[in-house]
Scaffold this motif. Structure first.
Motif, PDB file in Angstrom:
ATOM      1  N   GLN A 422       0.407  -1.551  -0.055  1.00  0.00           N
ATOM      2  CA  GLN A 422       0.138   0.190   0.236  1.00  0.00           C
ATOM      3  C   GLN A 422       0.662   1.310  -0.098  1.00  0.00           C
ATOM      4  O   GLN A 422       1.635   0.891   0.447  1.00  0.00           O
ATOM      5  N   PRO A 423       0.255   2.414  -0.444  1.00  0.00           N
ATOM      6  CA  PRO A 423       0.697   3.887  -0.556  1.00  0.00           C
ATOM      7  C   PRO A 423       0.685   4.012   1.674  1.00  0.00           C
ATOM      8  O   PRO A 423       0.213   3.952   1.589  1.00  0.00           O
ATOM      9  N   ILE A 569      -3.531 -13.648   2.005  1.00  0.00           N
ATOM     10  CA  ILE A 569      -2.846 -12.851   1.153  1.00  0.00           C
ATOM     11  C   ILE A 569      -3.687 -11.823   0.678  1.00  0.00           C
ATOM     12  O   ILE A 569      -2.434 -10.394   1.414  1.00  0.00           O
ATOM     13  N   THR A 570      -3.839 -11.490   0.473  1.00  0.00           N
ATOM     14  CA  THR A 570      -5.403 -10.140  -0.231  1.00  0.00           C
ATOM     15  C   THR A 570      -5.338  -9.560   0.757  1.00  0.00           C
ATOM     16  O   THR A 570      -5.329  -8.168   1.163  1.00  0.00           O
ATOM     17  N   PHE A 571      -6.194  -9.941   2.517  1.00  0.00           N
ATOM     18  CA  PHE A 571      -6.423  -9.727   3.058  1.00  0.00           C
ATOM     19  C   PHE A 571      -5.424  -8.848   3.786  1.00  0.00           C
ATOM     20  O   PHE A 571      -5.588  -7.655   4.017  1.00  0.00           O
ATOM     21  N   LEU A 572      -4.253  -9.276   4.159  1.00  0.00           N
ATOM     22  CA  LEU A 572      -3.160  -9.362   4.966  1.00  0.00           C
ATOM     23  C   LEU A 572      -2.537  -7.411   4.437  1.00  0.00           C
ATOM     24  O   LEU A 572      -1.873  -6.951   4.308  1.00  0.00           O
ATOM     25  N   LYS A 573      -2.642  -7.701   2.721  1.00  0.00           N
ATOM     26  CA  LYS A 573      -2.367  -6.678   2.152  1.00  0.00           C
ATOM     27  C   LYS A 573      -2.965  -5.663   1.526  1.00  0.00           C
ATOM     28  O   LYS A 573      -2.846  -4.767   1.395  1.00  0.00           O
ATOM     29  N   ALA A 574      -4.614  -5.420   2.372  1.00  0.00           N
ATOM     30  CA  ALA A 574      -5.438  -4.409   1.613  1.00  0.00           C
ATOM     31  C   ALA A 574      -5.109  -2.908   2.610  1.00  0.00           C
ATOM     32  O   ALA A 574      -5.383  -2.297   2.209  1.00  0.00           O
TER      33      ALA A 574
END
Length: 615
Positions: A422-423, A569-574
């Motif tokens: 994420q930014p 993993i998508t959840f962790l990256k959100a």
């Protein structure tokens, strides 16, 4: 401007030895490497001075954000640049201070960065009010027409959502300046209970004289020597009882500060204000407490079984954690063994996650052992943009420590993936999501250990561990949440909270959650004064909601395989790129429903069935 820090003090333990080692006596590989943040204190000072000097640049944008999209974007970039510096400065000062809380230099650095952060909040406080002054259709048009602003779309949506609770720039500046004062109760509490408070000496289970400490108390609660547990329990809570008036003043001062901010921002309550930050409906909190209050049966069943297996006339608070079974099957785990266990248990998550874990273990992101002056407990530092996250432990070779390691590495990987993906303005996540990642890891670790148990006795210990985990991470945290809700409501009604009233309230809740098999000692009633989480402003309920969500997600990973892993993993990256309720919903969990909560109570009953069948 946001400040990211995820404190977590659960599952802290410590070995009962006569004296604690100094930091210099610990091998380097077991101490976090703060040079990954700053090579030296001098480098920290240089960044501090740069940030201090550059705060004046905010004045170039004040009153001008509505003039053009380019001006708005430039201001947001400055806010990001300053924010990144502040987070690094704060992380370094906090970790250095917590390494040895006797070192005044790092207390001073921590104070300096808090002062600077308060100034930065004040200098940048015009940003949100000025964004809100832009006509919404105009702002939407700018977002659509300017790719640079497009990435801030959710950020703008969140600001617009909070418009009824945002003040004009002058008032926001005053509130920002007051933030340092509002931190005094917790800062004083932390220093007092970690550095100044003196615990009495007692005889340990071997007849040796030891001085009680935070970590030794937790370790003692696992001792099979009941008389020692009782001595440790009473000794540990003695200073809290002796200083209860001072602790009460700090506690209520923190409540009043949060209530003040809620009233100024026109919220209906401090609870609504705290939850609104992450757009969590109050109904989620109410649903949790109400659903648990209707499902005490598994807890009462567990308490009754504990009492019977311990063969005691009355179950006491100091009987909660001790194993019910033969200790010869209760293993000790050194840290290096625990690392391999955690890696093996989480191998199911695939190569990317597994390699990231190894990186954390191999590159000194973790401070392992308790030393003289080190802060008690365990935590993950959260996301600091451009710097990997850190973990603090206080290792004592207990199974509980292995689970603490898995727990904190769940936070660590969450922060790591979010920071990579994420930014800056989305590179954090709410506590509501954080406790999903931590308890998710614990669940997979326990499954792995149970599947690889070598005997009936070892399996009994692990099933017991699962039940204790539900007790401490789920039911206990809901009890804390109900206590917190009650004390805020009483204070908001203008009722004075005396130490006696707080003790009575806590004691009655403890009795309600444990049921008729439990005898609540007088010392236990002072436990409210030793829970630092009560200073975090409606924090604790998220341990319970996190466990409810993680049970659902872990089940999906075990039954669905790669698609569920990819989704996780998508959840962790959100990060904070969407509201936490939505992030969880996309991962397959609806926290507006009582079902995730009930899944934990049902799981507890099923584990009790399995345990009783083995007896």
């Amino acid at each position: 401007m946001e400040f990211n820090f995820i404190p977590n003090l659960l599952h802290s333990t410590q070995t009962a030895t006569a004296t604690l080692p100094t930091r210099e006596q610990i091998e380097e590989k077991y101490k976090w490497n703060l040079k990954d943040i700053y090579e030296s204190d001098d480098k920290w000072d240089k960044d501090f001075e740069w940030t201090n000097k550059n705060l004046i640049r905010f004045s170039d944008f004040k009153g001008k954000l509505s003039s053009s999209p380019s001006v708005l974007y430039a201001c947001l970039m400055l806010d990001e640049e300053i924010g990144i510096k502040l987070e690094k400065l704060s992380l370094y000062a906090m970790l250095a201070k917590d390494s040895d809380m006797r070192v005044s230099r790092y207390h001073a650095m921590d104070d300096r960065i808090k002062n600077l952060y308060a100034r930065a909040l004040s200098e940048s406080s015009f940003i949100k009010p000025e964004i809100l002054s832009i006509e919404e259709n105009q702002l939407r048009k700018w977002i659509e027409e300017n790719q640079e602003l497009k990435i801030f779309e959710h950020y703008f949506d969140d600001i617009l959502r909070e418009k009824p609770h945002t003040l004009d720039s002058d008032k926001e500046s005053i509130l920002a300046l007051s933030s340092e004062i509002a931190q005094v109760p917790y800062n004083t509490y932390s220093i007092f209970t970690n550095a100044d408070m003196k615990f009495p000496f007692i005889k340990d289970e071997f007849g040796s004289d030891i001085q009680m400490s935070h970590g030794r108390y937790y370790a003692a609660m696992y001792s099979k020597d009941r008389a020692y547990r009782e001595r440790a329990f009473k000794a540990y809570l003695t200073p809290y009882k002796e200083y209860v008036n001072s602790l009460n003043s700090l506690f209520t001062g923190n409540l009043k500060a949060n209530i003040f901010y809620a009233k100024v921002r026109k919220y209906n309550s401090a609870r609504e204000a705290a939850l609104s930050k992450n757009n969590i409906p109050v109904s989620v909190y109410d649903n949790l407490v109400e659903t648990v209050n209707q499902n005490f049966a598994p807890m009462y069943r567990w308490a009754k079984l504990k009492k019977e297996l311990l063969g005691v006339e009355k179950l006491h608070p100091y009987d909660i954690y001790v194993t019910l079974f033969d200790q010869k099957y209760e293993r000790k785990y050194n840290y290096d063994e625990a690392v391999e266990l955690v890696l093996n248990a989480l191998e199911i998550m695939g190569d990317d996650y597994h390699n990231s874990l190894r990186k954390a273990f191999n590159e000194r992101w973790i401070d392992v052992y308790e030393t003289v002056g080190k802060r008690s407990g365990a935590y993950s530092s959260g996301t600091t943009y451009g710097v990997h996250p850190y973990v603090m432990l206080n290792w004592t070779d207990l199974l509980n420590d292995v689970f603490t390691l898995a727990h904190e590495m769940g936070h660590n990987m969450h922060s790591y993936y979010t920071g990579l993906t994420q930014p800056f303005h989305y590179a954090n996540y709410s506590i509501f999501l954080a406790e999903v990642a931590s308890t998710f890891n614990e669940s997979l670790l326990l499954d792995y250990l149970i599947k690889n148990s070598n005997s009936k006795e070892e399996k009994l210990h692990l099933l017991e561990r699962y039940l204790n985990n539900i007790t401490s991470t789920f039911y206990r945290q809901v009890m804390f949440a109900e206590f917190e809700q009650t004390v805020y409501e009483k204070t908001e009604k203008g009722e004075a909270l005396t130490p006696e009233e707080l003790c009575n309230l806590y004691s009655s809740l403890f009795q309600k959650y444990w049921g008729p098999s439990m005898f609540v000692d007088d010392e236990e009633s002072f436990t409210w004064s030793r829970v630092p989480h009560f200073f975090y402003n409606f924090y604790v309920f998220q341990y319970a909601t996190g466990m409810a969500a993680s049970e659902t997600l872990a089940h999906k990973v075990k039954t669905e395989g790669k698609p569920a892993i990819d989704s996780y993993i998508t959840f962790l990256k959100a990060g904070s790129s969407d509201y936490p309720i939505n992030v969880l919903r996309k991962a397959g969990v609806d926290m507006n429903s009582p079902e995730p909560v009930l899944s934990v109570t049902k799981k507890m009953n099923s584990i009790l069935d399995e345990l009783e069948n083995l007896l």
